[in-house]
Design a protein around this motif. Structure first.
Motif, short mmCIF file in Angstrom:
data_model
loop_
_atom_site.label_atom_id
_atom_site.label_comp_id
_atom_site.label_asym_id
_atom_site.label_seq_id
_atom_site.Cartn_x
_atom_site.Cartn_y
_atom_site.Cartn_z
N ASP A 160 -4.10 10.59 -8.30
CA ASP A 160 -5.54 10.34 -7.65
C ASP A 160 -6.43 8.71 -8.40
O ASP A 160 -7.54 9.21 -8.52
N LEU A 161 -4.61 8.06 -8.67
CA LEU A 161 -5.75 7.14 -9.34
C LEU A 161 -6.59 6.59 -8.91
O LEU A 161 -5.95 5.78 -7.54
N PRO A 162 -7.34 5.27 -9.20
CA PRO A 162 -8.74 4.99 -8.99
C PRO A 162 -7.52 3.13 -8.24
O PRO A 162 -6.53 3.08 -9.02
N VAL A 163 -8.36 2.37 -7.63
CA VAL A 163 -7.88 1.18 -7.44
C VAL A 163 -8.53 0.29 -8.53
O VAL A 163 -9.85 0.51 -8.07
N GLY A 164 -7.93 -0.63 -8.60
CA GLY A 164 -8.65 -0.63 -10.20
C GLY A 164 -9.56 -2.63 -9.41
O GLY A 164 -8.75 -3.07 -8.26
N ASP A 165 -10.29 -2.27 -10.21
CA ASP A 165 -10.67 -4.23 -9.87
C ASP A 165 -9.82 -5.48 -9.89
O ASP A 165 -8.85 -5.15 -11.10
N PHE A 166 -9.18 -6.15 -8.95
CA PHE A 166 -8.81 -6.90 -8.70
C PHE A 166 -8.86 -7.82 -10.41
O PHE A 166 -8.16 -8.97 -10.94
N GLY A 167 -10.14 -8.21 -10.54
CA GLY A 167 -10.41 -9.55 -11.53
C GLY A 167 -10.37 -8.47 -13.30
O GLY A 167 -9.74 -9.37 -13.91
N SER A 168 -9.39 -7.21 -12.99
CA SER A 168 -8.84 -6.74 -13.63
C SER A 168 -7.47 -6.35 -14.09
O SER A 168 -7.24 -6.32 -15.30
N VAL A 169 -6.40 -7.46 -13.40
CA VAL A 169 -5.39 -7.35 -13.53
C VAL A 169 -5.55 -8.28 -14.44
O VAL A 169 -6.02 -9.57 -14.47
N ALA B 65 0.46 -1.46 0.16
CA ALA B 65 -0.18 -0.28 0.00
C ALA B 65 0.62 1.01 0.08
O ALA B 65 0.16 2.11 -0.49
N ILE B 66 1.57 1.21 0.68
CA ILE B 66 2.84 2.60 1.35
C ILE B 66 3.48 2.41 -0.51
O ILE B 66 3.55 3.70 -1.29
N LEU B 67 4.09 1.37 -0.80
CA LEU B 67 5.38 1.43 -2.04
C LEU B 67 3.66 1.74 -3.46
O LEU B 67 4.17 3.04 -4.61
N ALA B 68 2.48 1.43 -3.55
CA ALA B 68 1.81 2.11 -4.89
C ALA B 68 1.19 3.37 -4.41
O ALA B 68 1.42 3.92 -5.28
N SER B 69 0.82 3.84 -3.38
CA SER B 69 0.74 5.65 -2.94
C SER B 69 1.88 5.73 -3.34
O SER B 69 1.90 6.78 -4.12
N LEU B 70 2.78 5.86 -3.24
CA LEU B 70 4.62 7.14 -3.71
C LEU B 70 4.74 6.29 -5.27
O LEU B 70 5.17 8.24 -5.70
N ALA B 71 4.21 5.11 -5.39
CA ALA B 71 4.90 5.24 -7.12
C ALA B 71 4.16 6.05 -7.97
O ALA B 71 4.46 6.16 -9.29
N PHE B 72 2.83 6.07 -7.76
CA PHE B 72 1.89 6.32 -7.89
C PHE B 72 1.48 7.50 -7.69
O PHE B 72 0.17 7.88 -8.44
N HIS B 73 1.66 8.14 -6.51
CA HIS B 73 0.83 9.38 -6.38
C HIS B 73 -0.77 9.51 -6.41
O HIS B 73 -0.92 10.27 -6.70
N SER B 74 -0.87 8.72 -5.75
CA SER B 74 -2.34 8.18 -5.29
C SER B 74 -2.25 7.65 -3.83
O SER B 74 -1.67 6.76 -3.13
N GLN B 75 -3.98 7.27 -3.06
CA GLN B 75 -4.43 7.44 -2.42
C GLN B 75 -4.16 5.52 -1.84
O GLN B 75 -5.48 5.15 -2.54
N VAL B 76 -3.66 4.86 -2.01
CA VAL B 76 -3.98 3.32 -1.60
C VAL B 76 -3.62 2.99 -0.28
O VAL B 76 -2.95 3.21 0.59
N GLY B 77 -4.94 2.58 0.48
CA GLY B 77 -4.27 1.94 1.78
C GLY B 77 -4.66 0.78 1.76
O GLY B 77 -4.31 -0.05 0.88
N SER B 78 -4.14 -0.42 3.10
CA SER B 78 -3.90 -1.18 3.14
C SER B 78 -4.73 -2.40 3.00
O SER B 78 -4.81 -3.15 2.16
N GLY C 14 -7.87 3.95 -22.44
CA GLY C 14 -6.60 5.07 -22.06
C GLY C 14 -6.98 5.10 -20.44
O GLY C 14 -5.85 5.34 -20.16
N ALA C 15 -8.04 4.25 -19.85
CA ALA C 15 -8.45 4.84 -18.49
C ALA C 15 -7.08 4.20 -17.36
O ALA C 15 -7.22 3.35 -17.68
N GLU C 16 -6.59 4.54 -16.30
CA GLU C 16 -5.38 4.15 -15.76
C GLU C 16 -5.78 4.27 -14.66
O GLU C 16 -7.07 4.80 -13.34
N SER C 17 -5.67 3.38 -14.21
CA SER C 17 -5.65 2.73 -12.45
C SER C 17 -4.84 2.39 -12.29
O SER C 17 -3.85 1.54 -12.69
N VAL C 18 -4.56 1.63 -10.54
CA VAL C 18 -3.81 0.98 -10.48
C VAL C 18 -4.09 -0.67 -9.55
O VAL C 18 -4.97 -0.50 -9.12
N SER C 19 -2.61 -1.16 -9.50
CA SER C 19 -3.42 -2.22 -8.93
C SER C 19 -1.77 -2.81 -7.83
O SER C 19 -1.64 -2.77 -7.94
#
Lengths: 441, 441
Positions: A349-358, A216-229, A269-274
């Protein structure tokens, strides 16, 4: 700000509150005292520990000045002579209260607490921003391996696309020993416990929650977005068997518990974070495959920098103290010289993507009927969900039938899940023994 | 300070002068333009390139606004609307003049110029300190691999004892290909030249001077002391033969050109610094041995952090631009928010030790007379200088006599040198074919 009362000295003294006197706190205090001259030179002014908060005041603490000890952490961090707070207590709720008090009072905080940062980074950042204090947490991910700093600063002019790391030493020790010695999970967990690598209750490690906080911490930093545990998809290593390890070897791979943070781009082309944690096969020629014992490593792919890897001790009193003290120097420099470290930037502010789309690859190990037509039937179950096969290996499993091991090309989690459901409903498939993902092309 | 004239905007714009429009300069400009919104978000205010200094104004530069171009770099950096200078010209004397002008005028400087920083760090630091400007140079060592930042910041609370790195991609490409393909130095240099890895005049790479500049910078940072490029003992790779590579393989090693920075402690406890560049054998189980092709890696041993390694692309337009731009964000943040990065701290002021007192191991390959008593004679030549032998391998060399390959325990350079002199004067020793050091226990 720093205490300017002793102003016969050239530079102000930075007053420090140390919260917690476990292994890390004890090392931090010792090093700050022993190397005091180095810290003064590197900071530009002396650093003085002016209070130490502990939960049990009656415990004997040889070498620790009794007058520094208190069990009132909140009172300590608010004291006027405290500029900087080092939090090495652990846990979430209590340190959250204390750290928020400190930040709101304008005191910079250095913490090693991954669970706290992963669970409450938005609230902590807001408190730091409101008062202009610094919040540092290099030690929260992989101890002394610099990765928070590189993501926050060195790669601040780049675009990170993937962070993939071995960030839990306990599980790496277990999986490495299973791989090298052919032992079972239970045997190696017992050994890790005996050696002190695993806690009496190992679930934070083996079920992946520790790695998830770091992801969660690495994703937040890497993608400048809010990712919690709670945004992290987590699977642990309890289900990994000797047979899985043997199958990994046969595929030219090893199995590692990986924390993976990835920028996903959909067809529009929409971005999200996994952000996800699971055990996965990785090829033996991937740099992460050779990370042995309880070492950690973080592999980063950035647009311009290319492939980077950071490797070292990811845990332990001394490495954690090293990371804490690097942050202490940075925080103290800002107190002495002015300035503020980059905060938890979440502008993208990228959204967290659905796990099914990974999308990843899969190693599927099955037992099927040993009769003509079964291979075609199984293959069409995969292709029916749009999952194409890269390699297929069939071997005789005696009376049980035939063992069929397939490795897929990249496919979406949701498609693979439907495929496995269909396989289980297929009469020709006697058992799906394991489904393990495969990472690292 | 930043231009506050456009003060209808919330944050001041940071005015940038770009010096040099080679591969790196072109990439830096492109990325600053394409990712402008990201840079604004990460810095806290917009970054605007307001002038570009080039040597040839007549050269067509598609996409570059002509009104930004100038051939008066000194004039440009002194302009009131310039807050930050990016130097990617290369060379020493001319960029030194321009960078000093910029720093003295209070403009922060980001440079990728290892030769400049290694040769003139004291003068540059003084100029930066006098005006309070920042001087950043992450790109000067190993491009996008964060190593300057980790040494300056992340390890600021630790005590570094050794930095050992593969910091030159050209020589690593050549040595790796010699190792893997059994080719000669000349063949692989020709291939490296054809592929664009080596310059028409390869001496800066193959004679070790490029690595020496980086060793000087790494030693200065690691030991908080002043180490210049002329303080570095340098040996290149021209003398490495196929036979040396074969002998390395026989010893379970590979050969790498290493930049080594070490804290030395003499018998009286006095500390000094060793900075040296030479080709050396390293065991195949050392993390640096598997660094292939033109990749770079830096291995750090610190008192508390333990063993760390940083790995990635050490050269090229994009990786260098990534490192430059990370520094640009840090410098621009300080301009927008106030504060100052840690300077080239030299408070420890350790002297550079005599090369003769460096202790390492040696692989010595000789041809000796094939008669009784020769081995004892050779062994006593080593022990007479206090050099003890770890392994000895003797094989028949036909009419030439016997080939004798020894690996020593740790010994001082000066003792080894006397030993080799004595071997050469010994009638039983027909030839000392090679003496190669061995690093990485």
């Amino acid at each position: 700000m720093a205490d300017q009362a002793d102003n016969n000295a050239a530079a102000p003294t930075v007053g420090v509150a140390l919260l917690g006197m476990g292994t890390v706190g004890t090392e931090v205090l010792r090093i700050l005292q022993e190397d005091a001259q180095d810290f003064t030179a590197r900071t530009g002014g002396p650093i003085e520990v002016r209070g130490i908060a502990v939960s049990d005041l009656t415990k004997p603490r040889p070498g620790v000045p009794a007058e520094l000890l208190t069990d009132d952490a909140v009172g300590l961090v608010k004291r006027d002579d405290i500029d900087l707070v080092i939090e090495v207590i652990g846990g979430i709720d209590y340190p959250r209260t204390v750290v928020l008090s400190a930040l709101r009072a304008g005191k910079s905080v250095v913490t090693a607490n991954k669970a706290l940062v992963a669970a409450h980074s938005a609230e902590l950042s807001e408190a730091a921003d409101s008062s202009g204090a610094d919040l540092f947490f290099e030690a929260a991910v992989a101890a002394a391996i610099p990765v928070v700093g590189p993501l926050r600063r060195s790669l601040a002019g780049d675009r990170v696309n993937q962070v993939m790391g071995i960030v839990n030493g306990t599980t790496n020790f277990i999986l490495d020993a299973m791989y090298k010695r052919g032992a079972s999970y239970d045997e190696m967990l017992a050994e890790a416990t005996a050696l002190g690598y695993a806690e009496a209750d190992p679930s934070a490690d083996v079920d992946g929650y520790d790695a998830a906080s770091k992801a969660a911490i690495l994703a937040s930093l890497a993608f400048h977005s809010q990712v919690g545990s709670s945004d992290v998809h987590v699977e642990g290593i309890r289900s990994i068997t000797k047979a899985d390890i043997e199958a990994a070897k046969a595929a030219g791979c090893t199995i590692k518990l990986l924390a993976i943070c990835e920028r996903m781009v959909d067809d529009n082309g929409a971005e999200s974070v996994s952000a996800r944690v699971y055990p996965a096969l990785i090829p033996l020629d991937h740099p992460l495959s050779s990370v042995s014992e309880s070492f950690n490593a973080i592999f980063v792919v950035a647009e311009y920098a290319g492939r980077l890897m950071f490797y070292g001790n990811g845990a332990g009193g001394n490495p954690t103290a090293s990371a804490v003290l690097g942050d202490v120097v940075a925080a103290a420099r800002n107190i002495v010289h002015g300035g503020r470290a980059p905060g938890m930037s979440t502008y993208a502010d990228l959204p967290v993507g659905d796990f099914g789309s990974v999308r990843t690859r899969y190693h599927v190990d099955m037992v099927v009927d040993d009769r003509p037509g079964v291979l075609a039937e199984v293959a069409s179950t995969f292709s029916g969900q749009g999952v194409s096969l890269k390699t297929v290996r069939q071997e005789d499993a005696g009376d049980a039938g035939a063992r069929l091991v397939v490795i897929t090309h990249h496919a979406a989690e949701s498609d693979l899940e439907s495929t496995v459901d269909n396989l289980k409903n297929n009469d020709a498939v006697k058992a799906v023994n394991s489904v393990i993902r495969m990472e690292g092309n």
